[in-house]
Design a protein around this motif. Structure first.
Motif, mmCIF file in Angstrom:
data_model
loop_
_atom_site.group_PDB
_atom_site.id
_atom_site.type_symbol
_atom_site.label_atom_id
_atom_site.label_comp_id
_atom_site.label_asym_id
_atom_site.label_seq_id
_atom_site.Cartn_x
_atom_site.Cartn_y
_atom_site.Cartn_z
ATOM 1 N N HIS A 176 0.791 -1.225 0.000
ATOM 2 C CA HIS A 176 0.000 0.000 0.000
ATOM 3 C C HIS A 176 0.831 1.288 0.000
ATOM 4 N N ALA A 177 2.082 1.214 0.370
ATOM 5 C CA ALA A 177 2.899 2.426 0.477
ATOM 6 C C ALA A 177 3.356 2.909 -0.906
ATOM 7 N N GLU A 178 3.563 4.219 -1.021
ATOM 8 C CA GLU A 178 4.051 4.786 -2.286
ATOM 9 C C GLU A 178 5.489 4.348 -2.580
ATOM 10 N N GLY A 179 6.203 3.973 -1.546
ATOM 11 C CA GLY A 179 7.542 3.419 -1.713
ATOM 12 C C GLY A 179 7.850 2.520 -0.539
ATOM 13 N N SER A 180 8.637 1.463 -0.769
ATOM 14 C CA SER A 180 8.973 0.575 0.340
ATOM 15 C C SER A 180 10.208 -0.241 0.000
ATOM 16 N N THR A 182 20.142 -8.420 10.468
ATOM 17 C CA THR A 182 19.405 -7.192 10.758
ATOM 18 C C THR A 182 18.406 -6.958 9.631
ATOM 19 N N HIS A 183 17.138 -6.975 9.969
ATOM 20 C CA HIS A 183 16.074 -6.832 8.972
ATOM 21 C C HIS A 183 15.208 -5.617 9.319
ATOM 22 N N VAL A 184 15.003 -4.742 8.336
ATOM 23 C CA VAL A 184 14.226 -3.523 8.554
ATOM 24 C C VAL A 184 13.224 -3.364 7.419
ATOM 25 N N LEU A 185 11.977 -3.120 7.777
ATOM 26 C CA LEU A 185 10.963 -2.783 6.782
ATOM 27 C C LEU A 185 10.848 -1.262 6.718
ATOM 28 N N VAL A 186 11.089 -0.710 5.534
ATOM 29 C CA VAL A 186 11.031 0.743 5.338
ATOM 30 C C VAL A 186 9.886 1.070 4.388
ATOM 31 N N THR A 187 9.061 2.034 4.760
ATOM 32 C CA THR A 187 7.993 2.503 3.874
ATOM 33 C C THR A 187 8.087 4.015 3.713
ATOM 34 N N ILE A 230 7.141 13.679 2.432
ATOM 35 C CA ILE A 230 7.347 12.239 2.370
ATOM 36 C C ILE A 230 7.852 11.794 3.742
ATOM 37 N N THR A 231 7.098 10.902 4.359
ATOM 38 C CA THR A 231 7.476 10.376 5.668
ATOM 39 C C THR A 231 8.008 8.963 5.510
ATOM 40 N N ILE A 232 9.208 8.751 6.006
ATOM 41 C CA ILE A 232 9.858 7.448 5.948
ATOM 42 C C ILE A 232 9.699 6.758 7.301
ATOM 43 N N VAL A 275 16.014 3.789 -0.984
ATOM 44 C CA VAL A 275 15.297 3.020 -2.012
ATOM 45 C C VAL A 275 13.806 3.331 -1.954
ATOM 46 N N ALA A 276 13.239 3.333 -0.746
ATOM 47 C CA ALA A 276 11.814 3.630 -0.587
ATOM 48 C C ALA A 276 11.505 5.054 -1.040
ATOM 49 N N LEU A 277 12.391 5.995 -0.703
ATOM 50 C CA LEU A 277 12.204 7.385 -1.110
ATOM 51 C C LEU A 277 12.248 7.508 -2.626
ATOM 52 N N ALA A 278 13.206 6.849 -3.258
ATOM 53 C CA ALA A 278 13.319 6.909 -4.718
ATOM 54 C C ALA A 278 12.085 6.322 -5.382
#
Length: 247
Positions: free
Chosen positions: A29-33, A41-46, A118-120, A141-144
């Motif tokens: 659902h996010a515009e970028g992720s 180390t695992h991080v989910l970025v949206t 844009i909120t990350i 990457v999510a921002l791009a």
């Protein structure tokens, strides 16, 4: 300081990154992720887009990029209390999310973004050292991807992103400069540092931010230079992985 490495806990060479994957578009659902994995180390970025800016920026003609960071309760060996339940964020959380926000804004033309925000969001699913550097690298990457969405929707003609930016940790472990510390190394390092590096148009690295701390002793100039050289080497690989993630 020697670069002839005794065995690191992971068996890696002194200048080896952990196994790293960047999976763009992971969140539906996010515009970028980006699902970011630096070893364990695992991080989910949206990245979430809003057609408005904070009140103090209204009428400026500029946009804003900001970040929030958090660790899930069982990201570590024991359960950590949710900060929402505690009613406030820790100083560490605030420091890390500000680092991520600063790092991203350093490579964005905020005027070209227009009056939108844009909120990350960086949510650590599993931690084994380097959560801030993994978060920032995946955040770009999510921002791009979010900026590509703006172009696809006809809201922008071109991306406001000026260059890639990535982050990596380095440290002095058993008298040696090593790249991309995992928890076993970070917890016993004599010194550690986090480097945020942007890739210039000419391919040369530009320093955005450096956090360096002598944990057990001061860091010499030679050691700091060795750490910087490792960080530039590591970020070169990260830039390539970011580009591949975006296709």
């Amino acid at each position: 300081m020697s670069l002839a490495v005794s065995a690191r806990p992971s068996g890696r060479a002194y200048n080896d990154l952990r196994a790293i994957t960047l999976e763009a578009g992971f969140a539906r659902h996010a515009e970028g992720s980006c699902l970011t994995k630096f070893g364990d180390t695992h991080v989910l970025v949206t990245a979430s887009l809003e057609e408005k800016v904070p009140g103090w920026m209204r009428g400026s003609g500029k946009g804003w990029v900001t970040a929030e960071y958090g660790m899930l309760p069982r990201a570590t060996h024991t359960r950590g209390r949710r900060e929402a339940a505690a009613g406030k964020q820790s100083g560490r959380t605030q420091e890390i999310q500000r680092l991520i926000g600063r790092g991203l804004r350093s490579v964005v033309d905020l005027k070209a973004l227009g009056e939108r925000q844009i909120t990350i969001d960086c949510d650590v699913l599993q931690a084994d050292g380097g959560t801030r550097t993994a978060s920032l690298t995946g955040a770009w990457v999510a921002l791009a991807q979010c900026c590509n969405y703006l172009i696809e929707e006809g809201l922008l003609e071109k991306s406001p992103i000026l260059s890639p930016v990535a982050a990596i940790s380095c440290g002095i472990w058993q008298g040696q400069a090593v790249l991309d510390l995992d928890y076993a190394e970070d917890s016993s390092a004599e010194a550690d540092a986090n480097f945020v590096i942007a890739k210039g148009a000419d391919g040369m690295a530009g320093l955005v931010e450096v956090q360096a701390t002598g944990e057990e002793r001061p860091i010499s100039e030679a050691e700091l230079q060795a750490l910087l050289d490792l960080a530039k080497h590591g970020c070169g690989h990260l830039f390539a992985l970011q580009a591949a993630a975006l296709g």
